[in-house]
Design an enzyme around this catalytic site. Structure first.
Site: not given
Length: 827
Positions: A226, A222-224
């Protein structure tokens, strides 16, 4: 002892297996020492390797921004850049590089447009694949991002991107598809946003496309912050939630497993993928401690890269290159002494060094008199205090000022700006803490000084114990710090040159702020920026600049945007240069139009209402450590410019295809331009641009033979033909030209762009040299996405191959045919 995946999975506890599926902190995966599973470190960013600290980070090489890299149109050079990125990662102890960014800048206003490569998916994918190949050759894994549709910053966590399947496939997924085919990086980062009603991180359809249709099996992270659910993201295929500690895994996965909402086999599959990632990454010979590697060969590469990224937009009457025999030169503009080396957000880092244009011109012209004037400031916030600051230190507490406090941490400071999202100290309460920054400020000019304090949190500024700025209770949301900060609150105080004043900031962390926002990422910790500047008379600054330009033999006016205007966390509200800049340029051109060169620094297009009056215009992007050298090398002819625009340059923001469909409205954004992004749109509707996609001038001239010759007349996807033309350098200096291959389907019954880029090559020629240039088409050259069949379609018929030096300057043509209609899926 080496990591053995099957052994680990057969001996690991359920708790540890689930723990593998999320980070342990901001940058690291979860280790299991007793089973020889190490922790893997990831690091930003797209144009340099910051390491593990936003706050008080280890210095790093700062490379030119993404659009600058793409402007080189040089895949071999980008492989070298990737190798440097990998080596910088190793020095920072990092196994995984969070890059590159290959989202589509569908509008010039995108906050992270500078991070991306190009408006064309073929160019973006090809350049990214080369960079990834270089990086992974060092043993460092690349996590290409953000999959997919993170093309704006406004409400990026909440926005629903409504896009047709055809546009999604042909424009937004195509760069990832090319990267998967040509580089196959070890990791893929998902985007924050939704696509057609579903967050990508929870979309089994999107993640299955990667693994099942494309047969690419990266770690999917995931993005941070996210990740938004436990069950949906696990079942969709998300392997790793970042950062840690986990918010949606851990005990929540155990609970879902007991309720049979997640299968044991799903957990095993995710854990195996994480372990495969750890096994591959742990082979990288990373440094045990974060360190720098500021080597001469790296500086030389960075300088060459910066110079080769620069685009000569206009050179009327050959004003450039400037002669080195100049007796008096005026250097005017906000960026002359303070170059914009990078955009903001994840691209931010502490550079090893910065070369200004002033320094570079002084080196190039040691016997020339230099007249320097700012003319007009381009900053959005007052400049951070650093040069005039001494004895600065920051103390951290769990208790607010005015109470009995226990010191928890101390950090020496070199400037009055900080971001604390990844700052940790023993016994410091990360959820709620306070800090006091003190230092000695010695102004170099007497007069009224303006102070500006921007915070993500709360802050009070004192000068000699007098409250000058209050940014605590009555806060207004601004754009700083990933869109979580306040606007700049201002105060003033009369100061004497040479006298030392005590600066003190009383700061409260992020959770002390009363501001709330939807759709932005709350990284926590907090941040602050204290700037100061002598109160100026704007009209007098312009008059001084005009006087210098009138007196000088030549003027270089260098200005533009910077990390305060282009950054992760927010989008630009307009395409204009900062207030006062256009007026400055116009005033200088009024007295010195025939001897002035305009140098613009921005990561994406800006309006240039004075362009028709300027004889020389140079686009210098954000050039990294060597910004000043790169610009000077081009301006004085040490480097023949060869950069080409990776973006169309519209005359006005209202002309761009996304103008009516940009930013989140009611929680969604409609990609109404469909496949007609960038030059595809401008050509289809006949809209004139200031500078076309692929444009860039040289100090030499070239001729290209008018006929395209093919290696075979029939296009076969399994073995696409090569297109060839002759090119000759007809000028007096060596130079490189980028030949761009566009494919047109003029007889297709399906509405399609007028032409699309499907190949390019960069050719370096000595004066008088002639060569045959070959450009290989790829499998996608004749295809479009058939939404009815849900497959790629190559229609039978006659196609045109157009080779030119920009999307509007076509110099050679030829035709080939597809003998039968074909459908296909995959890479």
């Amino acid at each position: 002892m080496a990591l053995e995946i099957d052994y680990v999975l057969s001996h690991i506890s359920q708790e540890d297996k689930i723990a593998l599926l999320a980070g342990i902190d901001f940058w690291h995966t979860h280790p299991i020492p007793e089973l020889n599973v190490p922790s893997i470190r990831s690091t930003d960013g797209p144009n340099g390797i910051r390491g593990t600290k936003f706050f008080a980070g280890v210095p790093a090489a700062c490379l030119p921004c993404g659009t600058a890299l793409a402007s080189t149109w040089d895949q071999n050079l980008l492989r070298e850049v990737g190798v440097l990125i990998g080596k910088e990662c190793l020095a920072k102890g990092a196994h995984c590089w969070l890059g590159p960014t290959i989202n589509m800048p569908r509008s010039p206003l995108g906050g992270r447009g500078f991070e991306s490569f190009a408006e064309d998916p073929h160019l973006a994918g090809a350049m990214a694949a080369s960079m990834i190949t270089g990086c992974e050759s060092t043993g460092v894994i690349s996590a290409v991002k953000h999959f997919v549709g993170n093309d704006q910053e406004h409400e990026r966590r909440a926005v629903d991107v409504l896009v047709t399947q055809r546009a999604l496939r042909e424009i937004y997924l195509r760069p990832f598809q090319i990267v998967a085919r040509d580089a196959g990086p070890g990791a893929l980062m998902t985007s924050y946003n939704k696509i057609n009603g579903k967050h990508v991180v929870e979309s089994k359809e999107m993640l299955d496309m990667v693994r099942q249709e494309w047969k690419w099996n990266p770690l999917i992270m995931s993005d941070w912050l996210g990740t938004y659910t436990t069950i949906d993201s696990m079942n969709a295929g998300l392997d790793l939630e970042m950062p840690g500690p986990s918010r949606y895994r851990g005990r929540y996965v155990e609970s879902a497993l007991q309720a049979r909402l997640i299968k044991e086999s799903t957990i095993d599959s995710r854990a195996r993928k994480v372990l495969e990632f750890v096994q591959q990454a742990s082979r990288a010979p990373v440094s045990a401690v974060e360190t720098g590697r500021d080597y001469p060969e790296d500086r030389a590469l960075n300088r060459n890269l910066c110079a080769n990224s620069i685009v000569l937009l206009k050179n009327q009457n050959d004003i450039l290159p400037l002669p080195k025999t100049i007796k008096k030169i005026a250097l005017v503009g906000s960026h002359v002494r303070t170059p914009a080396i990078s955009g903001g957000g994840s691209a931010s880092l502490e550079p090893y060094y910065t070369v200004s244009l002033y320094d570079a011109v002084s080196e190039a012209l040691p016997h020339t008199e230099i007249l320097y004037e700012v003319g007009a400031y381009a900053h959005k916030m007052l400049p951070v205090i650093d040069r005039l600051l001494t004895n600065a230190v920051m103390h951290f507490y769990n208790e607010p000022v005015g109470t009995e406090r226990i010191l928890r941490a101390t950090q020496p400071m070199s400037k009055t700006a900080f971001q604390l999202m990844d700052f940790n100290a023993p016994e410091l309460n990360r959820g709620l803490f306070y800090a006091t920054l003190t230092g000695d400020f010695t102004p170099d000019v007497s007069g009224v000084w303006d102070f500006g304090l921007t915070v993500f949190g709360t802050g009070l500024l004192y000068v000699d114990d007098e409250l000058v700025v209050d940014n605590t209770t009555h806060q207004t949301r601004g754009t700083a710090f990933f869109g979580k900060g306040t606007v700049q609150e201002l105060g003033s105080k009369t100061l004497n040159a040479g006298q030392t004043y005590k600066i003190r900031i009383e700061y409260g962390s992020a959770n002390t702020s009363p501001m709330k926002a939807i759709g932005v990422v709350h990284f926590g910790g907090g941040a602050a920026h204290l700037g100061a500047c002598l109160h100026v008379d704007s009209a007098e600054m312009v008059r001084s600049a005009v006087k210098a330009a009138a007196e000088a033999d030549y003027t270089i006016l260098c200005t533009g945007l910077n990390h305060e205007w282009e950054s992760e966390g927010f989008d630009r509200s307009h395409m204009d240069l900062p207030p006062g800049i256009d007026a400055l340029i116009t005033s200088v051109l009024d007295v010195a139009a025939n001897k002035t060169v305009i140098v613009n620094q921005s990561g994406t297009p800006v309006t240039m209402p004075w362009a028709d009056r300027a004889r020389g215009i140079v686009q210098a992007w954000y050039g990294g450590n060597e910004t000043g050298h790169g610009i000077a090398d081009v301006i004085f002819g040490d480097v023949n410019p060869s950069g080409k625009l990776p973006l169309s340059w519209p005359v006005d923001v209202k002309h761009n295809p996304a103008y009516l469909n940009y930013a989140s409205v009611g929680g969604r954004v409609l990609y109404g331009e469909d496949v007609y992004v960038g030059y595809r749109y401008y050509e289809k509707v006949g809209r004139e641009v200031l500078f076309p996609f692929g444009h860039g001038l040289s100090y030499t001239t070239f001729t290209v033979s008018p006929d395209v010759v093919f290696s075979q007349e029939v296009f076969r996807p399994e073995e696409p033909p090569t297109a060839a033309v002759k090119i000759k350098n007809t000028g007096k200096v060596a130079g490189a030209q980028v030949l761009q291959l566009y494919i047109s389907a003029p007889h297709s019954p399906t509405p399609r762009p007028t032409k699309e880029l499907h190949g390019f090559t960069k050719v370096l020629l000595q004066p008088g040299e002639e060569r045959v240039a070959h450009i290989r088409m790829d499998k996608y050259a004749t295809n479009f996405w058939d939404e009815i069949e849900g497959m790629w379609k190559s229609e039978e018929g006659i196609y045109e191959a157009l080779i030119g030096t920009s999307s509007q300057n076509i110099l050679a043509k030829g035709t080939f045919r597809v003998d039968r209609t074909r459908y296909w899926l995959g890479l």
